[in-house]
Design an enzyme around this catalytic site. Structure first.
Site, PDB file in Angstrom:
ATOM      1  N   SER A 136       0.803  -1.223   0.000  1.00 41.89           N
ATOM      2  CA  SER A 136       0.000   0.000   0.000  1.00 41.89           C
ATOM      3  C   SER A 136       0.837   1.274   0.000  1.00 41.89           C
ATOM      4  CB  SER A 136      -0.946   0.010   1.203  1.00 41.89           C
ATOM      5  OG  SER A 136      -1.787  -1.104   1.172  1.00 41.89           O
TER       6      SER A 136
ATOM      7  N   HIS B 120       0.316   4.620   4.356  1.00 42.09           N
ATOM      8  CA  HIS B 120      -0.474   5.229   3.286  1.00 42.09           C
ATOM      9  C   HIS B 120      -0.087   6.700   3.112  1.00 42.09           C
ATOM     10  CE1 HIS B 120      -4.007   2.138   3.564  1.00 42.09           C
ATOM     11  NE2 HIS B 120      -2.845   1.581   3.271  1.00 42.09           N
TER      12      HIS B 120
END
Length: 197
Positions: free
Chosen positions: A129, A180
């Site tokens: 991610s 993230h």
């Protein structure tokens, strides 16, 4: 200009046009399949590759890189691989193959380093991610600076999916929001360097 999300290539064309993206997808899938085998040596190998902050703090720095290619559920694998399949080809084409590979790994590493710095010692994580949010960061840089042409609909899709991705991370437990955000910021800033002609 073909929209970012339209994939019309055959399997062979995709592999030829976007070899780095294809390689990353293969690594994700093959490692996922490998670590499904319920053999003790293989399971031990998996746990030695996880991004466990306590072990990283004791010098097992390879975990910062290896954790980028592991996934802890089929849904996790599917989401990250599908995101890579949709978003990475355009960036690989714009940056060139080896620049894209360097960019992708750098974003993932920086996201994991930030996770190590901010999260507690008992924290562990896996997944691509951080690197994928780095791709979003690159697209936001390009859109903001009008460096590369995007259709209005492509711009809207990138921005909407970025917001949804960030918000869903905060609304669901067990998500590495630090990676993230760190991946996105890293991608935005690294694009200044990697996109230079």
């Amino acid at each position: 200009m073909v929209a970012i999300f339209v994939r019309t290539e055959s399997f062979r064309e995709f592999r030829t046009y976007y070899p780095i993206t294809f390689l990353l997808l293969c690594i994700h899938i093959l490692l996922w399949a490998l670590f499904l085998i319920p053999a003790q040596p293989i399971q031990s190998l998996f746990y030695n590759f996880v991004g466990y902050n306590g072990a990283i703090g004791q010098g097992e720095y390879w975990r910062l890189a290896t954790s980028m290619f592991l996934h802890n559920s089929f849904a996790h694998l599917l989401f990250n691989s599908f995101s890579l399949f949709l978003f990475a080809p355009r960036l690989e084409r714009e940056l060139s193959r080896y620049k894209f590979l360097g960019f992708y790994i750098a974003c993932g590493l920086l996201a994991n380093v930030l996770t190590f710095i901010i999260q507690p010692a008992y924290y562990s994580h896996v997944g691509a991610s951080g690197a994928i949010f780095g791709i979003f960061g690159a697209y936001i840089y390009f859109i903001r600076n009008k460096t590369i042409y995007f259709t209005k609909s492509d711009q809207q899709i990138v921005i909407v999916l970025l917001i949804i991705g960030l918000l869903s991370g905060f609304l669901n437990s067990g998500v590495n929001n630090v990676a993230h955000i760190g991946g996105f910021i890293s991608g935005y800033l690294l694009t200044i360097l990697f996109a230079r002609k």
